[in-house]
Motif scaffolding. Structure first.
Motif, PDB file in Angstrom:
ATOM      1  N   LYS A  40       0.954  -1.255  -0.082  1.00 14.96           N
ATOM      2  CA  LYS A  40      -0.019   0.086  -0.001  1.00 14.96           C
ATOM      3  C   LYS A  40       0.972   1.110   0.026  1.00 14.96           C
ATOM      4  O   LYS A  40       1.894   1.160   0.460  1.00 14.96           O
ATOM      5  CB  LYS A  40      -0.888   0.087   1.236  1.00 14.96           C
ATOM      6  N   ILE A  41       0.390   2.265  -0.344  1.00 16.63           N
ATOM      7  CA  ILE A  41       0.944   3.615  -0.446  1.00 16.63           C
ATOM      8  C   ILE A  41       0.703   4.336   1.056  1.00 16.63           C
ATOM      9  O   ILE A  41      -0.433   4.347   1.388  1.00 16.63           O
ATOM     10  CB  ILE A  41       0.368   4.607  -1.649  1.00 16.63           C
ATOM     11  N   THR A  42       1.889   4.463   1.587  1.00 18.38           N
ATOM     12  CA  THR A  42       1.740   4.910   3.033  1.00 18.38           C
ATOM     13  C   THR A  42       1.969   6.475   3.182  1.00 18.38           C
ATOM     14  O   THR A  42       1.496   7.158   4.027  1.00 18.38           O
ATOM     15  CB  THR A  42       2.663   4.223   3.938  1.00 18.38           C
ATOM     16  N   GLU A  43       2.804   7.025   2.110  1.00 18.45           N
ATOM     17  CA  GLU A  43       2.733   8.416   1.886  1.00 18.45           C
ATOM     18  C   GLU A  43       2.691   8.954   0.704  1.00 18.45           C
ATOM     19  O   GLU A  43       2.916   8.308  -0.434  1.00 18.45           O
ATOM     20  CB  GLU A  43       4.332   8.891   2.650  1.00 18.45           C
ATOM     21  N   TRP A  44       2.242  10.235   0.567  1.00 16.69           N
ATOM     22  CA  TRP A  44       2.053  10.880  -0.742  1.00 16.69           C
ATOM     23  C   TRP A  44       2.484  12.397  -0.832  1.00 16.69           C
ATOM     24  O   TRP A  44       1.874  12.993   0.146  1.00 16.69           O
ATOM     25  CB  TRP A  44       0.778  10.428  -1.417  1.00 16.69           C
ATOM     26  N   PHE A  45       3.181  12.908  -1.841  1.00 19.72           N
ATOM     27  CA  PHE A  45       3.348  14.145  -1.995  1.00 19.72           C
ATOM     28  C   PHE A  45       2.915  14.663  -3.368  1.00 19.72           C
ATOM     29  O   PHE A  45       3.556  13.980  -4.333  1.00 19.72           O
ATOM     30  CB  PHE A  45       4.751  14.442  -1.688  1.00 19.72           C
ATOM     31  N   LYS A  46       2.084  15.320  -3.362  1.00 16.11           N
ATOM     32  CA  LYS A  46       1.421  15.705  -4.653  1.00 16.11           C
ATOM     33  C   LYS A  46       2.341  16.439  -5.804  1.00 16.11           C
ATOM     34  O   LYS A  46       2.392  16.010  -7.004  1.00 16.11           O
ATOM     35  CB  LYS A  46       0.109  16.628  -4.594  1.00 16.11           C
ATOM     36  N   LYS A  47       3.041  17.223  -5.347  1.00 12.37           N
ATOM     37  CA  LYS A  47       3.914  18.035  -6.393  1.00 12.37           C
ATOM     38  C   LYS A  47       4.802  17.241  -7.020  1.00 12.37           C
ATOM     39  O   LYS A  47       4.866  17.377  -8.313  1.00 12.37           O
ATOM     40  CB  LYS A  47       4.743  19.172  -5.471  1.00 12.37           C
ATOM     41  N   PRO A  48       5.530  16.419  -6.501  1.00 12.92           N
ATOM     42  CA  PRO A  48       6.355  15.420  -7.087  1.00 12.92           C
ATOM     43  C   PRO A  48       5.812  14.457  -7.740  1.00 12.92           C
ATOM     44  O   PRO A  48       6.584  13.375  -8.647  1.00 12.92           O
ATOM     45  CB  PRO A  48       7.574  14.964  -6.423  1.00 12.92           C
ATOM     46  N   GLN A  49       4.454  14.162  -7.478  1.00 14.35           N
ATOM     47  CA  GLN A  49       3.826  13.093  -7.945  1.00 14.35           C
ATOM     48  C   GLN A  49       4.555  11.582  -7.370  1.00 14.35           C
ATOM     49  O   GLN A  49       4.530  10.630  -8.130  1.00 14.35           O
ATOM     50  CB  GLN A  49       3.330  12.599  -9.275  1.00 14.35           C
ATOM     51  N   ALA A  50       4.912  11.571  -6.168  1.00 16.68           N
ATOM     52  CA  ALA A  50       5.583  10.466  -5.623  1.00 16.68           C
ATOM     53  C   ALA A  50       5.385  10.230  -4.354  1.00 16.68           C
ATOM     54  O   ALA A  50       4.719  11.114  -3.364  1.00 16.68           O
ATOM     55  CB  ALA A  50       7.302  10.690  -5.820  1.00 16.68           C
ATOM     56  N   GLY A  51       5.569   8.891  -3.657  1.00 20.55           N
ATOM     57  CA  GLY A  51       5.425   8.856  -2.558  1.00 20.55           C
ATOM     58  C   GLY A  51       6.269   7.469  -1.937  1.00 20.55           C
ATOM     59  O   GLY A  51       7.232   7.100  -2.643  1.00 20.55           O
ATOM     60  N   VAL A  52       5.720   6.912  -0.710  1.00 22.26           N
ATOM     61  CA  VAL A  52       6.531   5.839  -0.136  1.00 22.26           C
ATOM     62  C   VAL A  52       5.381   4.790   0.042  1.00 22.26           C
ATOM     63  O   VAL A  52       4.238   4.977   0.208  1.00 22.26           O
ATOM     64  CB  VAL A  52       6.949   6.225   1.321  1.00 22.26           C
ATOM     65  N   ALA A  53       5.817   3.597  -0.353  1.00 22.85           N
ATOM     66  CA  ALA A  53       4.894   2.219  -0.221  1.00 22.85           C
ATOM     67  C   ALA A  53       5.586   1.277   0.411  1.00 22.85           C
ATOM     68  O   ALA A  53       6.966   0.948   0.517  1.00 22.85           O
ATOM     69  CB  ALA A  53       4.714   1.830  -1.656  1.00 22.85           C
TER      70      ALA A  53
ATOM     71  N   SER B  85      11.517  -9.248   1.112  1.00 22.98           N
ATOM     72  CA  SER B  85      10.911  -9.147   2.321  1.00 22.98           C
ATOM     73  C   SER B  85       9.995  -7.906   2.481  1.00 22.98           C
ATOM     74  O   SER B  85      10.567  -6.919   1.512  1.00 22.98           O
ATOM     75  CB  SER B  85      11.513  -9.430   3.460  1.00 22.98           C
ATOM     76  N   GLU B  86       9.232  -7.517   3.390  1.00 25.16           N
ATOM     77  CA  GLU B  86       8.457  -6.087   3.336  1.00 25.16           C
ATOM     78  C   GLU B  86       9.615  -4.997   3.658  1.00 25.16           C
ATOM     79  O   GLU B  86      10.487  -5.101   4.131  1.00 25.16           O
ATOM     80  CB  GLU B  86       7.787  -6.003   4.559  1.00 25.16           C
ATOM     81  N   ALA B  87       9.401  -4.004   2.708  1.00 27.36           N
ATOM     82  CA  ALA B  87      10.251  -3.003   2.663  1.00 27.36           C
ATOM     83  C   ALA B  87       9.728  -1.717   2.369  1.00 27.36           C
ATOM     84  O   ALA B  87       8.608  -1.632   1.483  1.00 27.36           O
ATOM     85  CB  ALA B  87      11.502  -3.126   1.821  1.00 27.36           C
ATOM     86  N   GLU B  88      10.150  -0.456   2.673  1.00 28.51           N
ATOM     87  CA  GLU B  88       9.702   0.839   2.224  1.00 28.51           C
ATOM     88  C   GLU B  88      10.166   1.268   0.941  1.00 28.51           C
ATOM     89  O   GLU B  88      11.786   1.385   0.867  1.00 28.51           O
ATOM     90  CB  GLU B  88       9.927   2.133   3.275  1.00 28.51           C
ATOM     91  N   VAL B  89       9.683   1.633  -0.254  1.00 30.94           N
ATOM     92  CA  VAL B  89      10.387   1.940  -1.452  1.00 30.94           C
ATOM     93  C   VAL B  89       9.548   3.354  -1.876  1.00 30.94           C
ATOM     94  O   VAL B  89       8.337   3.476  -1.616  1.00 30.94           O
ATOM     95  CB  VAL B  89       9.788   0.984  -2.297  1.00 30.94           C
ATOM     96  N   GLY B  90      10.457   4.137  -2.116  1.00 30.64           N
ATOM     97  CA  GLY B  90       9.797   5.349  -2.902  1.00 30.64           C
ATOM     98  C   GLY B  90       9.475   5.223  -4.430  1.00 30.64           C
ATOM     99  O   GLY B  90      10.487   4.627  -5.096  1.00 30.64           O
TER     100      GLY B  90
END
Length: 273
Positions: free
Chosen positions: A186-199, A246-251
């Motif tokens: 799932k996406i856990t963080e999102w930043f509109k300006k760069p259209q990028a986030g953390v999942a 395994s579970e990891a946070e990916v930008g």
């Protein structure tokens, strides 16, 4: 509008006709029967008896590749008001279609932002159908202004997008059952300006230029689309490809906007064995 419902695509990945389920098979058989009765009507001039019969025959005898003719599911005579649209989709195995439509991000934006919540999606569709009927029967002397025509066009576009996403979502559900698509995070963080986030993701290979499915379905919002991955970061380092075991946070940066809470799905080719 109905041409956007591709029944053969909806059931792609279903290997046997019997896997379609009783509802779909009944609707299909009844539709084929009606097509054979009305085959000489102008609207069916692109069909032949052989083509109509062949798909059903291959399906019920399990010989050759069966085909689901969209025409067999689109035999309604009424205008596509809310109730008729729901019936068309229900006959294709898609329930509660209107709930999806009114919660879809494009429809909500149109109703709330462009119309200022002064009308509903059902009201907009009814108005469109009424305008169409009056024009077709030559019983109107009213000419719509440019802006109203543009607004109607925006509504039709939003409605078509919502239905296309609904069909895509149902394809995903069917392919999950067959092991062809899998949830990976799932996406856990999102930043509109760069259209990028953390999942937070697990057991998947992600590649720049590849695509994922982003889905959100609840009582308030309906999302389902397939953005392209434009960049990937793992541990603050950019990669063209990452393999997560395994579970990891990916930008992740996509070519389209997203939001927190969207579930990420990938096709079998992206899964790590």
């Amino acid at each position: 509008m109905t041409k956007l419902i591709f029944y053969d695509t909806l059931f792609k990945g279903t290997t046997a006709y019997s896997d379609l389920g009783e509802k779909i098979q009944n609707t299909h058989r009844e539709g084929i029967g009606r097509l054979l009765i009305d085959i000489k009507k102008n609207r069916f001039q692109h069909l032949s008896v052989e083509k109509v019969v062949q798909g059903l025959s291959c399906g019920i005898t399990d010989t050759g590749k069966y085909e689901l003719l969209p025409d067999a599911f689109l035999l309604h005579e009424q205008n596509l008001r809310k109730e008729v649209l729901e019936t068309v989709l229900k006959n294709a195995g898609i329930d509660e279609a209107w709930k999806w439509v009114i919660n879809h991000k494009e429809i909500k934006y149109f109703v709330e932002e462009l119309r200022g919540s002064q009308n509903t999606a059902e009201g907009e569709l009814k108005q469109l159908v009424d305008y169409r009927n009056k024009a077709a029967h030559g019983s109107t002397d009213e000419i719509l202004g440019t802006q109203e025509l543009l607004d109607l066009g925006d509504f039709v576009e939003a409605l078509c997008k919502s239905l296309a996403d609904l069909v895509t979502y149902n394809i995903i559900l069917r392919q999950i059952d067959r092991g062809l698509v899998r949830e990976i995070g799932k996406i856990t963080e999102w930043f509109k300006k760069p259209q990028a986030g953390v999942a937070k993701v697990q057991e998947v290979t992600l590649t720049v230029g590849g695509r994922v499915f982003l889905v959100l379905v609840n009582d308030e919002l309906s999302y389902c689309y397939s953005p392209k991955i434009e960049s990937i970061q793992l541990n603050d380092i950019s990669h063209n490809q990452v393999e997560i075991t395994s579970e990891a946070e990916v930008g992740l940066k996509f070519d389209r906007d997203a939001r927190i809470g969207l579930t990420i799905y990938v096709t079998k080719s992206n899964q790590v064995d």
